[in-house]
Write a protein that holds these residues in place. Structure first.
Motif, PDB file in Angstrom:
ATOM      1  N   GLU A 186      33.574  50.228  37.269  1.00 18.05           N
ATOM      2  CA  GLU A 186      35.133  51.036  37.116  1.00 18.05           C
ATOM      3  C   GLU A 186      36.049  51.782  37.746  1.00 18.05           C
ATOM      4  OE1 GLU A 186      33.139  54.164  34.527  1.00 18.05           O
ATOM      5  OE2 GLU A 186      32.263  53.069  33.247  1.00 18.05           O
ATOM      6  N   MET A 187      35.232  52.156  39.213  1.00 17.70           N
ATOM      7  CA  MET A 187      36.346  52.792  40.370  1.00 17.70           C
ATOM      8  C   MET A 187      37.326  51.383  40.216  1.00 17.70           C
ATOM      9  SD  MET A 187      34.181  56.055  42.502  1.00 17.70           S
ATOM     10  CE  MET A 187      36.017  55.630  43.281  1.00 17.70           C
ATOM     11  N   LEU A 188      36.494  50.812  41.024  1.00 16.97           N
ATOM     12  CA  LEU A 188      36.738  49.171  41.558  1.00 16.97           C
ATOM     13  C   LEU A 188      38.002  49.188  40.357  1.00 16.97           C
ATOM     14  CD1 LEU A 188      37.680  47.438  43.454  1.00 16.97           C
ATOM     15  CD2 LEU A 188      35.153  46.002  43.307  1.00 16.97           C
ATOM     16  N   LYS A 189      37.508  48.734  39.301  1.00 17.01           N
ATOM     17  CA  LYS A 189      39.059  48.562  38.244  1.00 17.01           C
ATOM     18  C   LYS A 189      39.666  49.005  38.278  1.00 17.01           C
ATOM     19  CE  LYS A 189      34.576  45.797  35.468  1.00 17.01           C
ATOM     20  NZ  LYS A 189      34.541  46.560  33.787  1.00 17.01           N
ATOM     21  N   SER A 190      39.681  50.530  37.910  1.00 16.40           N
ATOM     22  CA  SER A 190      40.996  50.996  38.273  1.00 16.40           C
ATOM     23  C   SER A 190      41.534  50.938  39.522  1.00 16.40           C
ATOM     24  CB  SER A 190      40.595  52.761  38.091  1.00 16.40           C
ATOM     25  OG  SER A 190      41.839  53.627  38.232  1.00 16.40           O
ATOM     26  N   MET A 191      40.762  50.476  40.708  1.00 12.95           N
ATOM     27  CA  MET A 191      42.190  50.514  41.728  1.00 12.95           C
ATOM     28  C   MET A 191      42.753  49.297  41.664  1.00 12.95           C
ATOM     29  SD  MET A 191      39.792  51.883  44.667  1.00 12.95           S
ATOM     30  CE  MET A 191      40.275  51.093  45.964  1.00 12.95           C
ATOM     31  N   GLU A 192      42.283  47.866  41.069  1.00 13.67           N
ATOM     32  CA  GLU A 192      42.792  46.859  40.972  1.00 13.67           C
ATOM     33  C   GLU A 192      43.985  47.178  40.203  1.00 13.67           C
ATOM     34  OE1 GLU A 192      39.841  44.091  39.222  1.00 13.67           O
ATOM     35  OE2 GLU A 192      38.816  44.007  41.374  1.00 13.67           O
ATOM     36  N   SER A 193      43.413  47.618  39.017  1.00 11.62           N
ATOM     37  CA  SER A 193      44.819  47.960  38.059  1.00 11.62           C
ATOM     38  C   SER A 193      45.849  48.508  38.608  1.00 11.62           C
ATOM     39  CB  SER A 193      44.482  49.060  36.429  1.00 11.62           C
ATOM     40  OG  SER A 193      45.407  49.401  35.712  1.00 11.62           O
ATOM     41  N   THR A 194      45.207  49.177  39.520  1.00 12.04           N
ATOM     42  CA  THR A 194      46.699  50.284  40.063  1.00 12.04           C
ATOM     43  C   THR A 194      46.771  49.101  40.997  1.00 12.04           C
ATOM     44  OG1 THR A 194      44.967  52.325  39.712  1.00 12.04           O
ATOM     45  CG2 THR A 194      46.986  52.495  41.020  1.00 12.04           C
ATOM     46  N   MET A 195      46.169  48.447  41.734  1.00  9.43           N
ATOM     47  CA  MET A 195      47.349  47.585  42.504  1.00  9.43           C
ATOM     48  C   MET A 195      48.255  46.339  41.884  1.00  9.43           C
ATOM     49  SD  MET A 195      46.691  49.074  45.694  1.00  9.43           S
ATOM     50  CE  MET A 195      46.996  46.964  46.792  1.00  9.43           C
ATOM     51  N   ALA A 196      47.461  46.079  40.916  1.00  9.54           N
ATOM     52  CA  ALA A 196      48.875  45.145  40.272  1.00  9.54           C
ATOM     53  C   ALA A 196      49.880  46.038  39.560  1.00  9.54           C
ATOM     54  CB  ALA A 196      47.876  44.599  38.249  1.00  9.54           C
TER      55      ALA A 196
END
Length: 275
Positions: free
Chosen positions: A137-147
């Motif tokens: 979940e943290m990785l998905k959140s980071m990926e969303s932020t990076m996107a």
């Protein structure tokens, strides 16, 4: 510090066992750098004792080397792992605020979360007393932020390219205006429309390419300097340099076409009359 499942990959000795945790045994497992720094080798460290704030702890194992490039203080191999019950006893603190649990496969994370939720609800009676988060979940959140950041940076870059293109276009339009008589003389001597068009398109591409080369040179100097300030390795890569140069040249070709077409379409007589 958390090592994950591969924490049990040992260079020498054994790993921390449940009996060590249950009986609060004063034992520890060292990282490869710590063991070799203190005792010379992983094998020599096993069975020796070290001191934590006055508490003597026996070394029962040494983890395998993780950093293949360089052994250094503060790196992934500079570690000492203790049973958490022993650490709490040393700190005179009986509270554990966080547990980290690993699974063998990523596909098992959802099932593990459900099992933990059911278990903790049975213990605490209310979901407000605990919180479960997963690295996925943290990785998905980071990926969303990076996107989102990439999209914002892309928009800024697009605006910058548009402004640069308009600047190239204006420069070339001024150049065409100032060289109207030259264009008229060349056309009266037989220069074809395609030749005039090619000349000004090339000039526009060269102008923007020179700007691109200046930007690349500044980037190659500033990037390592910024990386050193942030304590990280940063350097301009060949693909990034090639893409930057290609984009700058393309801007000259695209935005220089209209002024070039205008120059090529001038009537020779009207061009010769121009002052």
């Amino acid at each position: 510090q958390f090592y994950g499942i591969d924490a049990k990959k040992l260079e020498a000795g054994r790993y921390i066992q449940y009996s060590d945790i249950a009986s609060r045994q004063p034992v520890c497992v060292l990282g490869y750098f710590t063991a070799t720094r203190l005792f010379g080798s992983a094998e020599a460290a096993v069975g020796e004792s070290i001191r934590f704030d006055g508490n003597v702890v026996k070394v029962v194992g040494v983890l395998q080397r993780r950093d293949k490039d360089e052994l250094k203080q503060g790196g992934p191999d500079d570690r000492a792992l203790l049973p958490y019950t022993t650490a709490l006893l040393m700190n005179q603190n009986a509270d554990v605020s966080e547990y980290i649990i690993t699974v063998d496969k990523v596909e098992e994370i959802a099932a593990a979360r459900i099992l933990l939720t059911v278990f903790l609800q049975g213990r605490y009676k209310s979901p407000d007393y605990f919180y479960i988060s997963s690295m996925s979940e943290m990785l998905k959140s980071m990926e969303s932020t990076m996107a989102m950041m990439s999209a914002a940076l892309g928009g800024i870059a697009g605006i910058s390219l548009l402004v640069a293109g308009v600047g190239v276009m204006n420069i070339m339009l001024v150049s065409v205006t100032e060289r109207t008589r030259e264009i008229g003389i060349r056309k009266s001597l037989g220069a074809k429309k395609s030749v005039i068009l090619q000349q000004f398109v090339i000039e526009a591409a060269v102008t923007s390419s020179i700007g691109g080369l200046v930007g690349i040179a500044l980037g190659c100097v500033i990037t390592p300097a910024a990386g050193s300030l942030m304590h990280m390795k940063a350097a301009a890569t060949l693909p990034a340099v090639l893409v930057s140069f290609g984009v700058s040249a393309a801007i000259g070709l695209v935005f220089g076409y209209m002024p070039a077409r205008r120059a090529a379409g001038l009537n020779p007589i009207d061009a010769l009359r121009s002052e």
